[in-house]
Design a protein around this motif. Structure first.
Motif, PDB file in Angstrom:
ATOM      1  N   LEU B  68       0.825  -1.325  -0.046  1.00 40.73           N
ATOM      2  CA  LEU B  68      -0.073   0.023   0.037  1.00 40.73           C
ATOM      3  C   LEU B  68       1.089   1.274   0.118  1.00 40.73           C
ATOM      4  CD1 LEU B  68      -3.088   0.607   0.238  1.00 40.73           C
ATOM      5  CD2 LEU B  68      -2.679   0.897   2.655  1.00 40.73           C
ATOM      6  N   SER B  70       2.255   4.797   0.881  1.00 39.24           N
ATOM      7  CA  SER B  70       2.170   5.480   2.054  1.00 39.24           C
ATOM      8  C   SER B  70       1.369   6.683   1.965  1.00 39.24           C
ATOM      9  CB  SER B  70       3.727   5.725   2.464  1.00 39.24           C
ATOM     10  OG  SER B  70       4.559   4.808   2.392  1.00 39.24           O
ATOM     11  N   GLY B  71       1.223   7.349   3.202  1.00 37.70           N
ATOM     12  CA  GLY B  71       0.262   8.718   3.027  1.00 37.70           C
ATOM     13  C   GLY B  71      -1.008   8.684   2.487  1.00 37.70           C
ATOM     14  N   ASP B  72      -1.387   9.448   2.011  1.00 40.70           N
ATOM     15  CA  ASP B  72      -2.850   9.590   1.597  1.00 40.70           C
ATOM     16  C   ASP B  72      -3.038   8.715   0.173  1.00 40.70           C
ATOM     17  OD1 ASP B  72      -5.470   9.971   1.130  1.00 40.70           O
ATOM     18  OD2 ASP B  72      -5.329  12.082   0.526  1.00 40.70           O
ATOM     19  N   PHE B  73      -2.943   7.374   0.463  1.00 39.22           N
ATOM     20  CA  PHE B  73      -3.316   6.395  -0.792  1.00 39.22           C
ATOM     21  C   PHE B  73      -4.494   6.577  -1.407  1.00 39.22           C
ATOM     22  CE2 PHE B  73      -4.749   4.071   2.916  1.00 39.22           C
ATOM     23  CZ  PHE B  73      -5.860   3.396   2.323  1.00 39.22           C
ATOM     24  N   LEU B  74      -5.464   7.066  -0.844  1.00 37.00           N
ATOM     25  CA  LEU B  74      -6.970   7.125  -1.609  1.00 37.00           C
ATOM     26  C   LEU B  74      -6.732   8.276  -2.271  1.00 37.00           C
ATOM     27  CD1 LEU B  74      -9.101   6.609   1.496  1.00 37.00           C
ATOM     28  CD2 LEU B  74      -8.784   4.834  -0.456  1.00 37.00           C
ATOM     29  N   ILE B  94      -3.639   2.254  -5.914  1.00 33.67           N
ATOM     30  CA  ILE B  94      -3.034   2.654  -4.585  1.00 33.67           C
ATOM     31  C   ILE B  94      -2.021   1.802  -4.138  1.00 33.67           C
ATOM     32  CG2 ILE B  94      -5.524   2.833  -3.852  1.00 33.67           C
ATOM     33  CD1 ILE B  94      -5.636   0.241  -2.523  1.00 33.67           C
ATOM     34  N   CYS B  95      -1.333   1.012  -4.849  1.00 32.33           N
ATOM     35  CA  CYS B  95       0.137   0.447  -4.823  1.00 32.33           C
ATOM     36  C   CYS B  95       0.947   0.717  -5.848  1.00 32.33           C
ATOM     37  CB  CYS B  95      -0.239  -1.112  -4.594  1.00 32.33           C
ATOM     38  SG  CYS B  95      -1.492  -1.474  -3.473  1.00 32.33           S
TER      39      CYS B  95
END
Lengths: 454, 454
Positions: B68, B70-74, B94-95
């Motif tokens: 995933l 890092s941080g605001d992956f969305l 997201i990855c």
């Protein structure tokens, strides 16, 4: 796919030379660990996030690399949380696993999980990579190795004395001159008590830990900022300026902490550890540093830090005693003491001081040039004999220009080249060329082996 | 936190004994790799998903562990795709990173990325873990080690001959009797051509690769199912039933493939490799298997597979030649040949045949009992002398009951215990107890060292 491929930022490829040198570091540390009776374990790179989360503080939780669940990971996700951008909570719904952040928490988990099979005291070492989603910068990587040794299930100071000798042995083998700095968490607690600020032990140690970096004036300012009274800061000054031999400093701190039983116990422990270690003798400088804190929330007794004397770099090894390694996993009361060698910084020190032994690169001893099918067949026979004698040997695989083959040997720093041409083949001999002197001699395979074994 | 902690399914903890034995396997393979002129590299556990995706087929893509962001992956995720449950596309948003699935693709990436620094032919070895989100089952793990050696940038068959000897040397050191099976992708292509089904080479090899497992009847049925004509299946039969010595089989297949230039080239290569290898001599059985395919889409020449003779287990080592390792990263035309040792299966074979050398567990040679402060101080002095003589030694850290201390030494299979009590201390001697015979002798530290060095 025309774009040149790359690797994630903060990670590294290691070339043959770098890998060989890193292996030299790991092998040296591993040999000493074994010499001291530590036994190796390995744990998986991935741990359950429930094992890792909450163990490294809020900041640490953010630095964990989380692994996306396989399959339909969205099934378990709350779409409302996604919509509102609650990343942390969504992450915990779509990720069950994470990469280990250090070797300590997995070790604690290991001890609890395998408690029935272990005999305490348990002395283990572990040399494995860890991962942190830190902002990459010079000397800080997202994947790096830790080399840890711990003894758990024993509160004897004999363990500290053993670990100090072990540190000394490792750096003696590396040829790195070091100072080992010691402190004791109980002394720090005693200082806080003596200042009338027992509740401010964390503020005090965080501030005085910076003494080396920012100087006494700024430390004092920070202490006031953190809520210490001017009187307390005043009372701290003689402690921070303690000087003299180890014994003299222990005597002084003992009198300064006379009203703190905890502090006095810390002094007693320091006295015992330093006296026994000095009696055994060591190459390292042994030093006390009453401002040394290191991971304060974790250590409960002895605190150890190692610095290189000839290179300005941070701590290259550290450790200490902790009283509750496994409590968070439901197994309280396990005392232990451990150290961790920083392989990357040791690498940098060995490089700066040019201390890597030449053998650590271990090039092949001899390359056989390839002059055609029958010649190569004889070369392979001789190579087989040489390998049986323990000599690393190889054949240049292609029958190309001699210049190219010799250049390859040169590039790989291979010290000897063997040439088997028509003449040599007919005489069952080989021409042995010493690549540094350029000298060439016609010898039998057996004579060549004798020369190379020297 | 009262629940006992655990590790993700498909992963393993390794105990001291297991780790020591695994290290014995890795060290042995590493030593032989070096003896043959291979040089180590290491690559990061995490690769960019752009490096990994699409290299292992659709199934492989699903088996990649993705990390995933890092941080605001969305922020980068398309909420419509999330809503419609498009897991694969959401995952790629997201990855950005994944754990390596094998060592081959990272090696190819390494070669392309570092091409300017490398001298070809490039001989590298790499011993590192890989991760696959496979369904865990007996003998199949989600984290396991691969031990790979490859030569790239040379199409000489000398490389194959070297690798076969290397395999022989590794298993000779392990004491495992093996059969090395050889085939050549060009022979498989020749068979398909000869059957008049050149376009069905994959179907044919997938089917005949199962010959050992499901028998000739079922292979034939599968071939019909896969669209081969009964005549083609009929023509395949003599090929599958070829017997005799290596030379006889090569002669037979040569005549059967007489109309396929590709097939004949494959036979010629097999002839050269087997003849040269047998001339050099080897302990392994060398065998031909014209149904052997292994990763067909990948190999283009020699195909190698190793089986243990005395344990029924799958392939324990395999490899082969490929012509386009790095093409997918924009660097075409690099031929290479490599092998991969399966450490987990080798572990199982060594265990089944009880072939692990006793030293591989490497317990400490001697434990000093702890009978109090002055006695322990003398013990530590003697331990220091012993370690300087290369003897692994340790002190039981706590001054507890003798029975407990002796039990600990016993549990750890430590062969000698030293006892220094009041009497020994006054005489500067120690009582040396041989834990297998129970014999006790009063000796000086120097005499003890002499005894232990034997």
């Amino acid at each position: 796919m025309a774009q040149k491929p790359s690797i994630p930022k903060g990670t590294r490829d290691f070339s043959p030379l770098e890998t060989a040198r890193r292996n030299y570091i790991f092998d040296t540390i591993r040999d000493v660990f074994r010499l001291y009776g530590f036994r190796p374990i390995e744990t998986p790179a991935m741990e359950n996030l429930s094992t890792l989360m909450g163990k490294y503080g809020d900041e640490g939780d953010k630095l964990l690399f989380k692994i996306l669940n396989s399959g339909d990971f969205l099934a378990k996700a709350d779409h409302e949380l996604i919509a509102t951008g609650e990343t942390a909570r969504v992450a915990s719904q779509i990720c069950e696993k994470g990469l280990r952040y250090d070797l300590t928490v997995p070790f604690a988990r290991y001890v609890v999980q395998h408690r029935a099979e272990l005999q305490f005291p348990f002395k283990r070492f572990q040399i494995q990579p860890v991962w942190r989603a830190d902002r990459p910068q010079k000397g800080r990587y997202r994947e790096f190795y830790q080399c840890d040794a711990d003894i758990v299930g024993s509160d004897s100071l004999a363990n500290e004395i053993e670990l100090l000798q072990l540190i000394d042995e490792v750096f003696t083998r590396f040829g790195i001159r070091i100072a080992i700095k010691l402190n004791n968490r109980k002394v720090l607690a005693g200082i806080a008590e003596t200042l009338g600020a027992a509740d401010k032990i964390i503020d005090i140690t965080v501030a005085i830990d910076k003494l080396d970096k920012i100087g006494i004036e700024q430390v004092n300012a920070e202490l006031i900022e953190r809520g210490l009274t001017p009187e307390a800061v005043e009372r701290l000054q003689p402690i921070l300026s303690i000087s003299g031999s180890i014994d003299e400093r222990l005597d002084t701190i003992e009198s300064l902490l006379a009203d703190s039983p905890t502090g006095l116990l810390g002094v007693k422990e320091l006295r015992e550890v330093t006296a026994a270690t000095l009696a055994l003798g060591l190459n390292a400088e042994l030093d006390l540093d009453f401002s040394l804190a290191r991971g304060l929330n974790y250590y409960t007794g002895t605190i150890i830090e190692v610095k290189a004397l000839d290179v300005a770099i941070g701590s290259i090894t550290g450790g200490g005693r902790y009283d509750n390694l496994t409590g968070v996993f439901g197994m309280p009361g396990i005392s232990g003491v451990g150290i961790s060698f920083g392989a990357d910084r040791i690498y940098d020190v060995l490089t700066a001081l040019e201390l890597f032994p030449e053998e650590s690169a271990r090039p092949t001893t001899i390359m056989f040039a390839n002059l055609g099918t029958p010649e190569a067949a004889m070369a392979m026979k001789v190579i087989k004999q040489m390998r049986q004698a323990g000599i690393s040997a190889e054949i240049y695989p292609d029958n190309t220009k001699m210049k190219k083959q010799m250049g390859w040997a040169d590039d790989h720093k291979i010290p000897y080249v063997a040439i088997i041409g028509e003449t040599e083949l007919s005489q069952n001999k080989l021409t042995l060329k010493n690549m540094s002197t350029g000298e060439q001699t016609l010898v039998s395979p057996e004579e060549a082996i004798d020369i190379l074994k020297k």
